[in-house]
Design an enzyme around this catalytic site. Structure first.
Site, short mmCIF file in Angstrom:
data_model
loop_
_atom_site.label_atom_id
_atom_site.label_comp_id
_atom_site.label_asym_id
_atom_site.label_seq_id
_atom_site.Cartn_x
_atom_site.Cartn_y
_atom_site.Cartn_z
N TYR A 282 19.77 -54.89 -88.11
CA TYR A 282 19.61 -53.68 -87.34
C TYR A 282 19.03 -53.93 -85.97
O TYR A 282 19.10 -53.10 -85.09
CB TYR A 282 18.72 -52.72 -88.13
CG TYR A 282 18.58 -51.36 -87.52
CD1 TYR A 282 19.70 -50.60 -87.20
CD2 TYR A 282 17.34 -50.82 -87.27
CE1 TYR A 282 19.59 -49.36 -86.65
CE2 TYR A 282 17.20 -49.58 -86.72
CZ TYR A 282 18.33 -48.84 -86.41
OH TYR A 282 18.20 -47.60 -85.86
N TRP B 208 15.75 -55.22 -83.28
CA TRP B 208 14.31 -55.08 -83.10
C TRP B 208 13.51 -56.33 -83.48
O TRP B 208 12.30 -56.30 -83.47
CB TRP B 208 13.76 -53.89 -83.90
CG TRP B 208 14.10 -52.55 -83.34
CD1 TRP B 208 14.99 -51.66 -83.86
CD2 TRP B 208 13.56 -51.93 -82.17
NE1 TRP B 208 15.04 -50.52 -83.10
CE2 TRP B 208 14.17 -50.66 -82.05
CE3 TRP B 208 12.62 -52.32 -81.22
CZ2 TRP B 208 13.88 -49.79 -81.00
CZ3 TRP B 208 12.33 -51.44 -80.18
CH2 TRP B 208 12.96 -50.20 -80.08
#
Length: 773
Positions: free
Chosen positions: A123, A125
């Protein structure tokens, strides 16, 4: 304001052996000494983020993964569905064995099932560095070595809005990154209606590096000039005290009804900007028939809205009068659309801004999610930044990001998305690097069942997160401090040379080196690496920035000089309001990228989809998950203050905010007293999906009928053998519902659900989330 937001860069303090580095939560410098890791914030940051305090305790924590590990069941029985994931033990192996076994499995899937049987998770990050960006690395590897992968689209943060906004107003980045800036607010805005607020904990982080946290200072400057901030939220700290906000506690999930009541007042009292609506918008007459009740028999007047949202009708009317004729800014937070029917408040906020006639003016109009992420509300850089090419994905299939459990549990079934009927692919292998779905996905007990369906689950991780514990093959990756990189954000002018601060933990390796060796086993090393080492890639990725600076006659240091200095300030584009300003000034020659080229209050395209849960204009839709009188509370599961998502939850800054080892929930005194709960107690939150423990802080800073528990506490099941074990650490996603916002956007609904709360009186189980495996 110039001192807060502007540059030049005061420079990173690199004395006494400190080296430059950066993160999603701030630029800093660090050094290793006999005392351990020392970090100090960037001197040019007026409001440094305390999350950098998580690094010292995390660097050598026992939760770090020291060497490759394979789940015993997979090692002994081979690939295949297995409900022992998350319950089985791991066997440590050498890098050579781990990569040989994984290379064979990737080859098997590629050659027998094809790349369409692979889902590339990751995802993002994981790092502010642009080369060692795990998401880019794994997608590049899967594209080049496997021929592609099934991807995800959109984000958990903005799943509904990122599908909706381009169809009714402008591109997502046009609205969030090239629209209203903090400088404009400080200098021009008269009144801000902040639906869901603009909490500093959210703007303290950014998708890339962030050098200056300016939001607090901008709001304070605006307030001192006379700007009024009005907060609509169950949480008082969703605006900082510097904003001096008026706090209104509308019922969670009812903001759309409140906005409808405000617009109805504007229209009924002749306060709306009809000239703006006529010139710039499409579909106002259709929406007006709904607003007045002509189309459904119910006028959306202030009394109607008050009965739904809990804000007094006279207050609603006064809000309309206060905003009319002013430089008014309507902001709608990510949180509002992370719930059932999340498209509606985003759309209705835009309609409110259009009715006030302020869209496209400096500091006025509509700013979706301003304050949600540190690069929203900032100028855009005017030179290209480092970008790692990901190659070409040979697989066309995708899913909305929050539908992963549906996909794994229901291959071959159909679902609606953005006007299409799509089919879930049959995924046999998931490859995850740089993310933790057991943090950000809803209904974790359902997610466990979904991952049990796979043949193989591969994870790169620096620590034993719940995701790693549910994997089959776990490869230890380095922490950002253990490698070199370039830190950069498109909306921050400070590019940072991220020096290596510490040696890798145990046998941890960079993702790039892992993928290079895997690519060799799949016959693709050369196309994956292009013959470059990590340092050579950094030099290569820096070159477009240097060349752009040189072409403009600006200082353009070579890579070695940039690396020696530790940072470089790049030019930014003017604060000109972007596409929305151009459209307002000349709608004929600068139309919006919507089907009609105008602001779509009613969208014929969306209406034609025929989806009842997202019709052609914003409407009030009843929620299915609402507390009953005298029964459960709303649960607000929002972002944490002391960490980014779940990252470094074992760091000192994060641990210091826990109580008796648990995450801390907040509760209103009225609700606590009714349940015999006192400040500091351990409570049990539960519903039909699961249960967790948390400590409680009783405070009047939260609305009655609401309990707030931040996300990010690592999932820690008391008895992993149970199908729905108690999470003893306080992860709210054992409670949240795994459904889409609507059949239009299929966004995440994890912000809001209902729970019951009781004082926990049993023997307090230990926290094992950070134990080594």
């Amino acid at each position: 304001m110039d001192d807060t937001i502007g540059f030049p860069d005061p420079g990173l303090d690199l004395s006494d052996g400190f080296k430059p580095h950066t993160s999603h939560w701030g630029v800093f410098s660090a050094r290793q000494s006999e005392a351990g890791l020392e970090v100090r914030a960037y001197a040019g940051d007026p409001d440094p983020n305390g999350i950098i305090g998580n690094f010292p305790g995390a660097l050598r924590h026992q939760a770090r993964i020291a060497q490759p590990a394979i789940r015993r069941g997979w090692l002994e029985r081979g690939p295949g569905p297995d409900d022992r994931r998350g319950r089985d033990e791991f066997v440590s192996v050498s890098w050579e064995k781990a990569l040989d076994l994984l290379g064979d499995e990737l080859g098997r899937i590629r050659d027998t099932r094809g790349p369409g049987a692979v889902f590339g998770g990751s995802y993002g990050w994981s790092s502010a560095g642009r080369f060692h960006h795990a998401q880019s690395q794994v997608h590049r590897f899967l594209n080049i070595a496997m021929g592609g992968y099934v991807r995800s689209v959109n984000t958990y943060s903005s799943g509904a809005s990122s599908v909706l906004l381009p169809q009714i107003l402008a591109g997502y980045e046009d609205i969030t990154k090239r629209n209203v800036t903090w400088e404009q607010i400080a200098e021009n805005t008269d009144i801000v209606l902040a639906f869901g607020g603009m909490a500093l904990k959210n703007s303290m982080v950014a998708g890339g590096s962030i050098s200056k946290h300016v939001e607090r200072g901008a709001m304070e400057a605006a307030r001192q000039r006379g700007c009024a901030f009005i907060l609509f939220s169950p949480l008082r700290d969703d605006l900082p005290v510097e904003a001096g906000a008026e706090w209104m506690t509308c019922l969670p999930g009812t903001d759309t009804a409140l906005m409808l009541g405000i617009v109805h007042t504007l229209v009924s009292e002749g306060l709306h900007d009809q000239a703006f609506l006529d010139r710039y918008t499409e579909g106002w007459p259709v929406f007006l028939r709904y607003l007045t009740g002509e189309s459904d028999g119910q006028a959306k007047h202030a009394e109607w809205a008050a009965a739904i949202c809990g804000v007094d009708a006279d207050t609603i009317r006064e809000l309309a009068r206060r905003a009319a004729g002013k430089r008014a800014l309507i902001t709608v937070s990510h949180s509002l659309q992370r719930a059932e029917h999340g498209e509606q408040p985003v759309w209705m906020g835009m309609v409110l801004a259009a009715a006030l006639g302020q869209i496209g003016l400096p500091g006025g109009g509509y700013a979706y999610s301003l304050g949600a992420i540190g690069y929203y509300g900032r100028r855009v850089n005017d030179v290209p930044g480092p970008t790692l090419g990901q190659g070409r994905n040979g697989v066309r299939d995708f899913i909305p990001v929050a539908r992963i459990a549906d996909m794994l549990l229901n291959p071959g079934t159909t679902y609606r998305y953005n006007g299409e009927t799509r089919t879930y692919p049959d995924i046999r292998l998931v490859y995850w690097a740089g993310g933790n779905p057991f943090h950000h996905h809803q209904d974790i007990n359902r997610l466990r069942k979904a991952f049990a369906k796979l043949d193989t689950f591969v994870v790169h991780e620096l620590a034993w997160t719940a995701t790693a514990r549910h994997a089959d093959i776990v490869l230890p990756s380095t922490m950002t401090l253990e490698r070199e990189d370039i830190g950069y954000s498109t909306n921050d002018p400070l590019m940072v040379a991220m020096h290596q601060i510490a040696e890798p933990f145990g046998l941890a390796r960079d993702d790039y080196d892992i993928f290079a060796d895997l690519a060799e086993r799949l016959g693709a090393r050369e196309p994956f690496t292009e013959g470059r080492t990590s340092r050579q890639w950094l030099e290569h990725l820096y070159e477009p920035t240097r060349a752009s600076l040189q072409s403009r006659g600006l200082e353009a240091p070579d890579f070695d000089e940039f690396w020696r200095r530790g940072s470089l300030v790049v030019p930014q584009q003017p604060d000109d309001g972007g596409r929305l300003r151009s459209f307002r000034e000349d709608p004929v020659n600068h139309p919006l990228p919507t089907p009609t080229g105008r602001i779509e209050i009613h969208s014929a395209k969306i209406a034609a989809h025929g989806d009842a849960d997202c019709p052609g204009h914003p409407v009030w839709l009843e929620k299915t998950d609402m507390p009953k009188p005298g029964a459960p509370c709303f649960l607000v599961a929002n972002q944490p203050v002391t960490r980014l998502h779940s990252q470094l939850d074992f760091g000192g800054h994060s641990l210091g905010a826990k109580h008796r080892g648990r995450e801390v929930a907040r509760m209103n005194p009225r609700d606590a007293d009714a349940r015999g709960i006192r400040d500091g107690d351990i409570i049990r939150l539960f519903n039909e999906r699961g249960a967790c423990l948390a400590a409680v802080h009783v405070t009047d800073g939260i609305a009655a009928g609401v309990v707030q528990l931040p996300t990010g506490a690592w999932y820690d099941p008391m008895d992993p053998e149970d199908d729905a074990p108690l999470c003893v650490h306080g992860n709210p996603n054992v409670l949240t519902r795994d459904i889409g916002t609507s059949s239009f956007a299929q966004g995440c609904t994890g912000q809001l659900t209902t729970v019951e709360v009781e004082k926990f009186t049993g023997n307090l189980p230990p926290i094992r989330a950070f134990d080594p495996v």
